[in-house]
Structures are given as C-alpha cells and as structure tokens.
Design an enzyme around this catalytic site. Sequence first.
Site, PDB file in Angstrom:
ATOM      1  N   GLY A 147       0.780  -1.238   0.000  1.00 43.78           N
ATOM      2  CA  GLY A 147       0.000   0.000   0.000  1.00 43.78           C
ATOM      3  C   GLY A 147       0.807   1.280   0.000  1.00 43.78           C
ATOM      4  O   GLY A 147       0.356   2.296   0.525  1.00 43.78           O
ATOM      5  N   HIS A 197       0.408   0.558 -13.281  1.00 45.93           N
ATOM      6  CA  HIS A 197       1.206  -0.600 -13.693  1.00 45.93           C
ATOM      7  C   HIS A 197       2.670  -0.163 -13.750  1.00 45.93           C
ATOM      8  O   HIS A 197       2.974   0.915 -14.260  1.00 45.93           O
ATOM      9  CB  HIS A 197       0.722  -1.066 -15.077  1.00 45.93           C
ATOM     10  CG  HIS A 197       1.478  -2.246 -15.581  1.00 45.93           C
ATOM     11  ND1 HIS A 197       1.283  -3.516 -15.077  1.00 45.93           N
ATOM     12  CD2 HIS A 197       2.456  -2.355 -16.519  1.00 45.93           C
ATOM     13  CE1 HIS A 197       2.099  -4.354 -15.693  1.00 45.93           C
ATOM     14  NE2 HIS A 197       2.820  -3.677 -16.574  1.00 45.93           N
TER      15      HIS A 197
HETATM   16  C1  GRF Z   1       2.907  -1.152  -7.743  1.00 48.09           C
HETATM   17  O1  GRF Z   1       4.176  -1.419  -8.225  1.00 48.09           O
HETATM   18  C2  GRF Z   1       1.927  -1.026  -8.873  1.00 48.09           C
HETATM   19  O2  GRF Z   1       2.524  -0.575 -10.045  1.00 48.09           O
HETATM   20  C3  GRF Z   1       1.432  -2.434  -9.044  1.00 48.09           C
HETATM   21  O3  GRF Z   1       1.396  -2.967  -7.760  1.00 48.09           O
HETATM   22  C4  GRF Z   1       2.361  -2.323  -6.940  1.00 48.09           C
HETATM   23  C5  GRF Z   1       1.663  -1.891  -5.684  1.00 48.09           C
HETATM   24  O4  GRF Z   1       2.562  -1.455  -4.710  1.00 48.09           O
HETATM   25  N1  GRF Z   1       0.141  -2.452  -9.691  1.00 48.09           N
HETATM   26  P1  GRF Z   1       2.027  -0.805  -3.367  1.00 48.09           P
HETATM   27  O5  GRF Z   1       1.162  -1.849  -2.671  1.00 48.09           O
HETATM   28  O6  GRF Z   1       1.263   0.425  -3.706  1.00 48.09           O
HETATM   29  O7  GRF Z   1       3.255  -0.521  -2.577  1.00 48.09           O
END
Ligand code: GRF
Length: 199
Positions: A11, A108
């Site tokens: 998160g 992404h």
């Molecule tokens: C991010 O790298 C995003 O691009 C991908 O999932 C990851 C989430 O990371 N869809 P976080 O939980 O926000 O740290």
Amino acid sequence: MNIAVLCSGSGTNLQAIIDNVKSGHIPAKIALVLSDNKNAFALKRAKKAGIETLALNPEGYNAREDFDKELIKNLKKRNVELIVLAGFMRLLSPYFIKKYKNKIMNIHPALLPSFKGTRAIKDALQYGVKVTGPTVHFVDEHLDHGPIIAQKCVEVSDNDTEEALLGRVHKEEHNIYPEAIKLFVEGKLKLKGRKVVRG
Ligand code: GRF
C-alpha cells in the site's frame, strides 16, 4: 467525490493517495479501502489514517462475479464514484468493469503496452530496455490495456537490480498516481476514443 482504493499488499501507493487527500491536493474523500487479503499492510495504513476498511475473502465466493457483486454493494453503499486499484492482485469481472466503465484506474509498473502482467519490472530488466516507468490507465476488459492517463520515464542503468529499479519506479508512481486521481476528481480527464486528453 467519494473514492475507494483497492489493495492487496503493502500500500505505498495508497499512502501517497492518503497524503495527497489529507493535504487537500486531491479534493476527494477516501470512503473505503478494500482488500482481498486481510493481512495486507495497506489496511493498517488506512486504519491509521482513520479510513474505513473492509477485507473480503475471495474463498467465500463461488464465482468471480459473486465476489464482485459484494464489492459493488459496498461501493454503492458509500456512493463511490472512482475506484482506484493500487496493487490489487485480483482480476475484476467484465460485469464489474461494465458497471464502472471509465471509473476504474490502475497503476502498472511499466510503460504500457510493454511488459503487461505481474512481472513487469523483471521482464523490462531482462529485455534490456533503457527506459521504463509507471503507467496510470483506465481499466477495461483486457489485462493492462485500457486508455492511458499518465506515464513517466525512468532510466534503466547497466547495473540495475530489480530492487533498485522497482524503488525508482515506485517513487514516480507516488507522484503520477495522485496527480491522475486529482485530474479525474476535478473533471479534467476526457476520453476521445481510447485517448485520454486533459481539458
Ligand atoms: C505497484 O508497483 C503497482 O505498479 C502495481 O502494484 C504495486 C503496488 O505497490 N500495480 P504498493 O502496494 O502500492 O506498494
């Protein structure tokens, strides 16, 4: 505008969104943080910020659509108008996507349409690209495919590791995701075919 953030893991993007809402940069309310994983650290971040949370266990539902119907019920209850996927590791059904057409965003960690899927950083490194970076896009029925809202280039160096590159991509994610959400909330994103223009 009420928004919901859907997360499965750490998160860090959620945190960036929380911070931007708190500072008033994003003029919206996070009405719900929802996870398909009750142990997601994202839920702790939300609770700490005083945001309502909900964990739905997918195992409790026979079909993907049943889970999504429960999701919709919870979003409707809170008048959610934008759904932000931030590391949500579950595919949404076409049923859900149709209901919230052009109201679901995802981030992404690669420059789409390159390196779709869950190994984007690793795949980009192995391919030998010289630049990569995050993409914010609307979600449609196909994986990592919907209209692109924002992208940011991150240079790849010769000796990069997955961890180091991920760290730099994340840093940019934490800037472009809140900006994209802000534009949506302010009504400044317009769709022309599959092009997203600012106006
Ligand atoms: C991010 O790298 C995003 O691009 C991908 O999932 C990851 C989430 O990371 N869809 P976080 O939980 O926000 O740290």
